[in-house]
Design a protein around this motif. Structure first.
Motif, PDB file in Angstrom:
ATOM      1  N   ILE A 196      11.979  52.852  68.931  1.00 38.31           N
ATOM      2  CA  ILE A 196      10.725  52.290  69.457  1.00 38.31           C
ATOM      3  C   ILE A 196       9.583  53.167  68.945  1.00 38.31           C
ATOM      4  N   LEU A 197       8.565  52.518  68.383  1.00 33.00           N
ATOM      5  CA  LEU A 197       7.381  53.236  67.898  1.00 33.00           C
ATOM      6  C   LEU A 197       6.279  53.177  68.945  1.00 33.00           C
ATOM      7  N   THR A 198       5.460  54.203  68.989  1.00 31.86           N
ATOM      8  CA  THR A 198       4.275  54.196  69.844  1.00 31.86           C
ATOM      9  C   THR A 198       3.108  54.808  69.080  1.00 31.86           C
ATOM     10  N   SER A 199       1.915  54.260  69.318  1.00 35.47           N
ATOM     11  CA  SER A 199       0.744  54.773  68.595  1.00 35.47           C
ATOM     12  C   SER A 199      -0.533  54.370  69.295  1.00 35.47           C
ATOM     13  N   GLY A 200      -1.502  55.270  69.233  1.00 39.27           N
ATOM     14  CA  GLY A 200      -2.847  54.958  69.694  1.00 39.27           C
ATOM     15  C   GLY A 200      -3.650  54.280  68.601  1.00 39.27           C
ATOM     16  N   TYR A 201      -3.368  54.630  67.357  1.00 45.78           N
ATOM     17  CA  TYR A 201      -3.952  53.939  66.202  1.00 45.78           C
ATOM     18  C   TYR A 201      -3.175  54.395  64.990  1.00 45.78           C
ATOM     19  N   SER A 202      -3.173  53.587  63.981  1.00 46.31           N
ATOM     20  CA  SER A 202      -2.523  53.985  62.739  1.00 46.31           C
ATOM     21  C   SER A 202      -2.946  53.076  61.613  1.00 46.31           C
TER      22      SER A 202
END
Length: 644
Positions: free
Chosen positions: A596-602
């Motif tokens: 599972i990936l998580t990000s605030g921005y990319s």
């Protein structure tokens, strides 16, 4: 002195004149006397010509035309004959002469004629050369069509006019010669004395040069480069002015276009720099919000004192609003991972009709129009809805006293050049939102998409609505264009690429509200606070968590013989290897381990997507984390059943 002596003196005097032929004719035109000047340039001696008719000096064609006789008749009738013409020497050569014939009268009768002839061939040659020179100069001046070349008298009246002046100013010579050159100036320039100042400057400084707006015959205005030179005679007296005018309208337009392009490029670079800054700020802020939102959600789950519950709810509500702000910042920065779907914007706008009407004021009329029943695009529908509402709210705030909002969706054969970007060809859907509000100045238009820029009163907006529209359009490979005039309303047009019709995917009927069995989770998070809190939250949910700070450490942990991880929960943006690259290696080397990936921005996600891995956007909540873990549990069970 007797009469004989006086006659001799007269004869000597006449013979001494060599520049003129002085001789007498009788009443019939026969030569009776001959001086040395006549012998010199006509070639006849006295004995050769006295007694012969003076017509011998005329050309054959003049004799045939009766010119000699008419000359004598004119002299006798009018008392004088004067003319210029060709004559013939003894050797047959021709020369140009000036001739005067006076009648000799005695007792009232003409008894003869006194004839004075001068050879003016040299003068005629000079005159001819001067005439030819003037003609060549005139042809040269008239041949120049790119410049208006003309003369003025000392007070500015036009004395001549070339073809270039006619082409540029569209007057013919007969319409302007004799009129003052101020007729070409604009009324405002005439009123402030610009024509007079130009002539005064030319006299004082020896030249006047400048660029200004002038007026053609049909009233059209154009930009002109003007040069005025004073003309003086040898004594220094002012004779007039030479004036040269060139139409530089196209040059000015080109320079203005270059300047507009330069400003647009500068604006685009500034927006890009602001985007990078806001993206970075939003990313760090999302990490903080993850801790705040999830902590508030944990506290809300248990029973507690009502007063404390009020404060916890306030924290949760504020964090929700903060999450919306960061989402808008990321949309502007084009760092918000989108979830594009194919949808018909006509149906979408119809579905938004009530929300749009509610967002507008009751004093505002709403009108929706469409070119047809279907306009399919592929974009993030949620971001599309937000962009439309943001533009509607912006239009509403521009009409404090009411007005009208017209929304029209249509096909567009490309995107026009906007803010320095070249026009883009292709099939686009254009959603235009026009209002009848106050409009905007050019200065305001230059800043409207900048984050936190607003012309509204305090507490009447964050200044992020149009930033979200800008970012969504750019990230969706589209554009947003604006046209506005102060007092005449504004029109925002959102361009999005068309796509083929595609039915939306049927949502899974599997419930996500399943109990997630305990998992061995490898948590990869470079932010210490977020990593510690996420680990605590996962452990509270009953999972076994191992936390590492980067992708390389995660690979090392996975490679250990004792590793029994079932799930890798990894941030995307990390120093060195990104979370997407780590996920790819996990899928290749440990296919049974879910990611599972998580990000605030990319920017990686924005441009390339999540590569098929589930994505949890920061700031995530306890509920969203539980939901995605449950979905993964369902997916893992399905994979196990397929393997069996």
């Amino acid at each position: 002195m007797n009469a004989r002596d006086e006659a001799e003196r007269h004869r000597l005097l006449i013979n001494a004149v060599t520049d003129y032929a002085l001789y007498l004719l009788d009443a019939t035109g026969t030569v009776t006397t001959w001086n040395s000047g006549a012998a010199l340039f006509k070639g006849y001696q006295a004995e050769e010509i006295v007694g012969r008719h003076f017509s011998v000096f005329y050309t054959e064609e003049d004799r045939a035309a009766g010119l000699p006789a008419r000359a004598l008749e004119t002299a006798a009738r009018e008392g004088r004959f004067e003319a210029e013409g060709w004559r013939v020497r003894k050797d047959g050569t021709r020369f140009w002469t000036h001739v005067v014939i006076d009648p000799v009268i005695e007792d009232g009768e003409v008894i003869g004629f006194a004839k004075v002839t001068r050879d003016v061939s040299a003068r005629k040659a000079r005159d001819a050369a001067l005439y030819e020179s003037e003609q060549r100069f005139q042809r040269l001046v008239q041949g120049v069509r790119d410049y208006a070349l003309y003369m003025l008298d000392p007070v500015g009246n036009i004395t001549n006019w070339n073809s270039g002046a006619e082409a540029i100013k569209r007057y013919k010579a007969g319409e302007v010669v004799g009129r003052n050159f101020s007729m070409f100036y604009t009324p405002e320039d005439r009123e402030n004395g610009a024509p007079e100042r130009a002539l005064a400057t030319a006299v004082r400084e020896g030249k006047f040069e400048g660029e200004a707006v002038r007026v053609r015959k049909d009233g059209e205005r154009f930009w002109a480069h003007v040069l005025i030179d004073p003309i003086h005679d040898e004594a220094g007296k002012l004779l007039g002015f030479a004036k040269v005018t060139r139409d530089i309208t196209e040059k000015r337009r080109a320079l203005e276009e270059i300047e507009r392009t330069r400003e647009a490029l500068s604006q685009a670079q500034k927006m890009e720099a602001i985007g990078r800054l806001t993206g970075g700020v939003a990313h760090d802020f999302n990490n903080l919000l993850t801790v705040i939102r999830s902590s508030a959600e944990f506290l809300q789950r248990g029973e507690q004192d009502p007063r404390r519950q009020k404060y916890v709810d306030a924290i949760a509500s504020a964090s929700e609003r903060a999450a919306l702000l960061t989402s808008q910042l990321l949309a502007f920065a084009r760092r918000q991972p989108l979830q594009p779907e194919s949808f018909n914007i006509v149906e979408r706008l119809e579905g938004l009709r009530q929300i749009i009407a509610a967002s507008a004021d009751a004093s505002i009329t709403l009108e929706l129009g469409f070119d047809g029943p279907e306009l399919w695009i592929k974009a993030d529908p949620g971001q599309f809805d937000t962009a439309i509402i943001n533009m509607v709210v912006n239009a509403r705030d521009a009409m404090p006293s009411g007005g009208a909002i017209r929304i029209r969706a249509s096909r567009a054969p490309g995107v026009p050049a906007v803010r320095g970007h070249a026009a883009a060809p292709g099939e686009f859907a254009a959603v235009a939102i026009a209002d009848t509000g106050t409009g905007m100045s050019a200065e305001t238009l230059a800043h409207i998409f900048e984050p936190f820029f607003t012309t509204k009163a305090v507490n009447r907006g964050t200044g992020l609505g149009l930033s979200q529209v800008y970012g969504f359009a750019k990230q969706s490979r589209g554009e947003v264009a604006v046209s506005s005039l102060e007092g005449a309303g504004s029109t925002f047009t959102l361009y999005l690429p068309m796509s083929a019709r595609q039915e939306p995917a049927t949502p899974s009927r599997q419930s996500v509200d399943v109990k997630t069995p305990p998992l061995r989770i490898l948590l990869v998070e470079d932010n210490l606070e977020v990593g510690q809190f996420a680990a605590t939250m996962l452990e509270e949910m009953g999972h076994a968590v191992t936390r590492v700070g980067d992708a390389q450490s995660a690979l090392t942990a996975l490679e250990k013989p004792s590793a029994r991880f079932e799930l890798v929960f990894t941030d995307v943006v990390m120093p060195g290897m990104s979370g997407v690259e780590l996920a790819g290696q996990v899928r290749e080397r440990w296919p049974k381990v879910r990611v599972i990936l998580t990000s605030g921005y990319s920017h990686v996600l924005a441009e390339d997507g999540a590569h098929g891995f589930p994505l949890l956007k920061k700031p995530y909540t306890l509920e969203s984390l539980m939901r995605i873990l449950a979905q993964e549990a369902v997916a893992r069970e399905g994979a196990a059943l397929s393997a069996d």
